[in-house]
Design an enzyme around this catalytic site. Structure first.
Site, PDB file in Angstrom:
ATOM      1  CD  GLU A 241      -2.965  -1.176   0.319  1.00  0.00           C
ATOM      2  OE1 GLU A 241      -3.198  -0.114  -0.281  1.00  0.00           O
ATOM      3  OE2 GLU A 241      -3.598  -2.226   0.117  1.00  0.00           O
ATOM      4  CB  CYS A 275      -1.957   6.857   1.690  1.00  0.00           C
ATOM      5  SG  CYS A 275      -3.329   6.029   2.499  1.00  0.00           S
TER       6      CYS A 275
HETATM    7  P1  NAD Z   1       8.700   4.863   4.248  1.00  0.00           P
HETATM    8  O1  NAD Z   1       8.674   4.076   3.004  1.00  0.00           O
HETATM    9  O2  NAD Z   1       9.807   5.806   4.461  1.00  0.00           O
HETATM   10  O3  NAD Z   1       8.712   3.893   5.524  1.00  0.00           O
HETATM   11  C1  NAD Z   1       7.697   2.933   5.733  1.00  0.00           C
HETATM   12  C2  NAD Z   1       8.232   1.845   6.646  1.00  0.00           C
HETATM   13  O4  NAD Z   1       9.237   1.102   5.956  1.00  0.00           O
HETATM   14  C3  NAD Z   1       8.894   2.363   7.922  1.00  0.00           C
HETATM   15  O5  NAD Z   1       8.527   1.527   8.996  1.00  0.00           O
HETATM   16  C4  NAD Z   1      10.393   2.227   7.613  1.00  0.00           C
HETATM   17  O6  NAD Z   1      11.198   2.096   8.747  1.00  0.00           O
HETATM   18  C5  NAD Z   1      10.384   0.950   6.795  1.00  0.00           C
HETATM   19  N1  NAD Z   1      11.550   0.746   5.922  1.00  0.00           N
HETATM   20  C6  NAD Z   1      12.414   1.661   5.432  1.00  0.00           C
HETATM   21  N2  NAD Z   1      13.330   1.066   4.633  1.00  0.00           N
HETATM   22  C7  NAD Z   1      13.026  -0.255   4.616  1.00  0.00           C
HETATM   23  C8  NAD Z   1      13.588  -1.394   3.952  1.00  0.00           C
HETATM   24  N3  NAD Z   1      14.631  -1.288   3.149  1.00  0.00           N
HETATM   25  N4  NAD Z   1      13.009  -2.595   4.146  1.00  0.00           N
HETATM   26  C9  NAD Z   1      11.920  -2.722   4.938  1.00  0.00           C
HETATM   27  N5  NAD Z   1      11.350  -1.684   5.595  1.00  0.00           N
HETATM   28  C10 NAD Z   1      11.886  -0.465   5.432  1.00  0.00           C
HETATM   29  O7  NAD Z   1       7.284   5.589   4.325  1.00  0.00           O
HETATM   30  P2  NAD Z   1       6.797   6.676   5.397  1.00  0.00           P
HETATM   31  O8  NAD Z   1       7.490   7.970   5.104  1.00  0.00           O
HETATM   32  O9  NAD Z   1       6.855   6.108   6.772  1.00  0.00           O
HETATM   33  O10 NAD Z   1       5.240   6.816   5.042  1.00  0.00           O
HETATM   34  C11 NAD Z   1       4.710   7.778   4.166  1.00  0.00           C
HETATM   35  C12 NAD Z   1       4.325   7.132   2.843  1.00  0.00           C
HETATM   36  O11 NAD Z   1       3.403   6.067   3.081  1.00  0.00           O
HETATM   37  C13 NAD Z   1       3.609   8.064   1.892  1.00  0.00           C
HETATM   38  O12 NAD Z   1       4.103   7.889   0.597  1.00  0.00           O
HETATM   39  C14 NAD Z   1       2.155   7.605   1.962  1.00  0.00           C
HETATM   40  O13 NAD Z   1       1.395   7.899   0.811  1.00  0.00           O
HETATM   41  C15 NAD Z   1       2.332   6.143   2.174  1.00  0.00           C
HETATM   42  N6  NAD Z   1       1.128   5.541   2.770  1.00  0.00           N
HETATM   43  C16 NAD Z   1       0.346   4.736   1.996  1.00  0.00           C
HETATM   44  C17 NAD Z   1      -0.832   4.195   2.517  1.00  0.00           C
HETATM   45  C18 NAD Z   1      -1.739   3.319   1.682  1.00  0.00           C
HETATM   46  O14 NAD Z   1      -2.623   2.680   2.242  1.00  0.00           O
HETATM   47  N7  NAD Z   1      -1.568   3.269   0.359  1.00  0.00           N
HETATM   48  C19 NAD Z   1      -1.184   4.469   3.847  1.00  0.00           C
HETATM   49  C20 NAD Z   1      -0.348   5.297   4.600  1.00  0.00           C
HETATM   50  C21 NAD Z   1       0.807   5.829   4.054  1.00  0.00           C
END
Ligand code: NAD
Length: 505
Positions: A241, A275
């Site tokens: 997502e 999101c």
């Molecule tokens: P992010 O991708 O920076 O981090 C998300 C998670 O992934 C965090 O827990 C982070 O520690 C972890 N992570 C980072 N690198 C990783 C790796 N290499 N392997 C595994 N895990 C790793 O995202 P964010 O800044 O926390 O969230 C914001 C983003 O999330 C926005 O783009 C938003 O649109 C999206 N979002 C989408 C939805 C949806 O349902 N489509 C819902 C909420 C947020």
């Protein structure tokens, strides 16, 4: 010790209250060995959790549901302190916890019940068939900071309901709500090892991907691609997502008061850090000025600031420090290319990380505010000649998470919905779909793979097994060894009758 005087060990991750700048807490940054230990515990706990069946698990989910109702304020305060959203918005995450626990307690069994299959293939005559859904084992859920419960523990619930044990890796920016979920699990008597938290940064998330049996990831498209690539190499399922750039289309016949109210809510909820936030609006020329005036008035009336009690603030702070730079960058890029700010446009001076609700007009497709995910309290509004132009501009994006359409004409609305490249379309509405757990939600294009909610929202945490049984066990099948010419000719005749051209002579 007060939160402000809390000490953080060198290896721990500090958690900041974005509204005040105070230290809200700290969590350990788990390494690969610690994550492997959690997975081993989860693996040992899984068979017993699966064995108690849907009814046994539903009893635990019902306790969870009641816990959420009894602890709305406790959950809301924790979310508010680490994320900065208003207490009203934070409380809705706790409400989602109750709704989702009740939903999966009620629906898991029916979505995962054995499914009878019938076949018309002449080669399987006399067989009965069914599909069964078996839990994958240990699920790793990795979540973002914008909804510390909704997009984190919210996805744990169906994975548990399916009979898996689960490890949740919350964002390092907002891990405290997940630790509260660990307390909740103890308080309701969830069997030990069924649900655990892996706190830490991206490396902790990457370690989790290495050792679980399936991954549910919510976060940015950039990280989602890395997670998907690693899951591909490991050949384990993953559901993604990801980001969005959701458009809203307002037609000339729309109820403009309703459209303005829904678009303000859809763009400003959680200060735009959602999101499925509305990040751009396309409005038909005849109502453009009136719509812009209505939305601008509503934006000006929003109360920005620290939420101290329910109903005390409409827009909270920005959770993640780099977001301030992104939002400021999108606004200044737009202005430097000719956009006009009708309200807002600046960082709010004073304590905390607040950005003013901002309306931009005179915007063009080359501007970052119309191309990239802003994830902030800004709304660029574009004048369009007609619905066709609005559809074309809406679809000219790598993202395809959600979209909304505002018109009184139901037929036109549905035609537009079917033309939009988005996983969900709301008509005269915004965001409410997330609370209809029967309705799948997931992105097209760069916004993700797979869906949450609905039947697929739990089947994705299972392995499908197909079972076939012969009801009439004969000594030898028509197509069986040793092959006999008369049987093969008879089979060919049956095929001609069943699948061939009708005979003319
Ligand atoms: P992010 O991708 O920076 O981090 C998300 C998670 O992934 C965090 O827990 C982070 O520690 C972890 N992570 C980072 N690198 C990783 C790796 N290499 N392997 C595994 N895990 C790793 O995202 P964010 O800044 O926390 O969230 C914001 C983003 O999330 C926005 O783009 C938003 O649109 C999206 N979002 C989408 C939805 C949806 O349902 N489509 C819902 C909420 C947020």
């Amino acid at each position: 010790m007060s939160a402000g005087l809390m000490r953080v060990a060198a290896e721990d991750i500090p958690v900041e209250n974005p509204s005040t700048g105070a230290l809200a807490g700290s969590v350990s940054n788990m390494n690969e060995t610690e994550v492997e230990r959690l997975v081993a515990v989860a693996r040992a706990a899984q068979p017993a959790w699966q064995a108690i069946g849907f009814k046994g698990r539903a009893r635990h989910l019902r306790s969870m549901q009641r816990w959420f109702v009894d602890n709305i304020d406790r959950v809301a305060t924790t979310i508010h302190e680490e994320n900065g959203k208003s207490l009203d918005e934070a409380a809705i995450e706790a409400v989602y916890g109750a709704i989702a626990s009740a939903f999966w307690a009620r629906k898991a069994h029916s979505y995962l019940a054995d499914q009878k299959v019938r076949s018309r293939s002449i080669l399987v005559f006399g067989r009965s068939m069914f599909i069964r859904y078996a839990p994958v084992g240990v699920v790793g859920v990795i979540g973002p900071w914008n909804n510390p419960l909704l997009n984190n523990f919210g996805d744990v619930i169906p994975a548990l309901a399916a009979g898996n044990t689960v490890i949740l890796k919350p964002s390092e920016v907002t891990p405290l709500t997940t630790l509260l979920m660990v307390e909740m699990a103890k308080e309701i008597g969830l069997p030990s090892g069924v649900f655990q938290a892996a706190t830490g940064d991206g490396a902790t998330g990457a370690a989790l991907v290495e050792s679980v049996d399936a991954v549910m990831f919510t976060g940015s498209t950039r990280t989602g691609r890395k997670v998907a690539a690693r899951c591909g190499e490991r050949l384990i399922p993953c559901s993604l997502e990801l980001g969005g750039k959701d458009p809203a289309i307002v037609l000339a016949d729309a109820d403009l008061d309703r459209a303005a109210a829904m678009i303000v809510f859809g763009s400003m909820h959680n200060s735009g850090q959602t999101c499925t936030s509305i990040e751009r609006a396309y409005v038909e020329a005849p109502v453009f000025d009136e719509f812009v005036a209505k939305v601008t008035d509503l934006y000006r009336s929003l109360r920005l600031g620290e939420s101290t009690a329910l109903g005390s603030s409409d827009c909270g702070s920005l959770t993640f420090p780099p977001q301030l730079e992104t939002i400021t960058g999108h606004v200044s890029d737009a202005v430097s290319r000719g956009a006009t700010i009708l309200t807002g446009g600046h960082v709010q001076p004073g304590v905390g990380r607040f950005f003013q609700p901002t309306i931009l007009v005179d915007v063009t497709p080359d501007m970052a505010c119309l191309r990239e995910e802003t994830f902030g309290p800004t709304l660029p509004i574009v004048k369009v000649a007609d619905a066709e132009e609005a559809i074309r501009l809406s679809n000219a994006s790598p993202y395809g998470l959600q979209a909304s359409v505002y018109t009184k004409n139901k037929r036109v609305a549905e035609r537009i919905a079917r033309s939009l490249e988005a996983g969900t379309v709301t008509i005269n509405d915004s965001l409410a779909n997330y609370f209809a757990l029967e309705l799948p939600m997931g992105g097209w294009k760069d916004s993700g793979l797979g869906t949450r909610h609905g039947a697929d929202g739990i089947r994705k945490f299972t392995k499908r097994q197909s079972v076939m049984r012969t009801r009439f066990p004969m000594k030898k099948e028509l197509h069986g060894m040793p092959f006999e010419a008369k049987n093969s000719r008879l089979l060919r005749r049956i095929v001609e009758i069943a699948y061939g051209h009708p005979r003319t002579s």
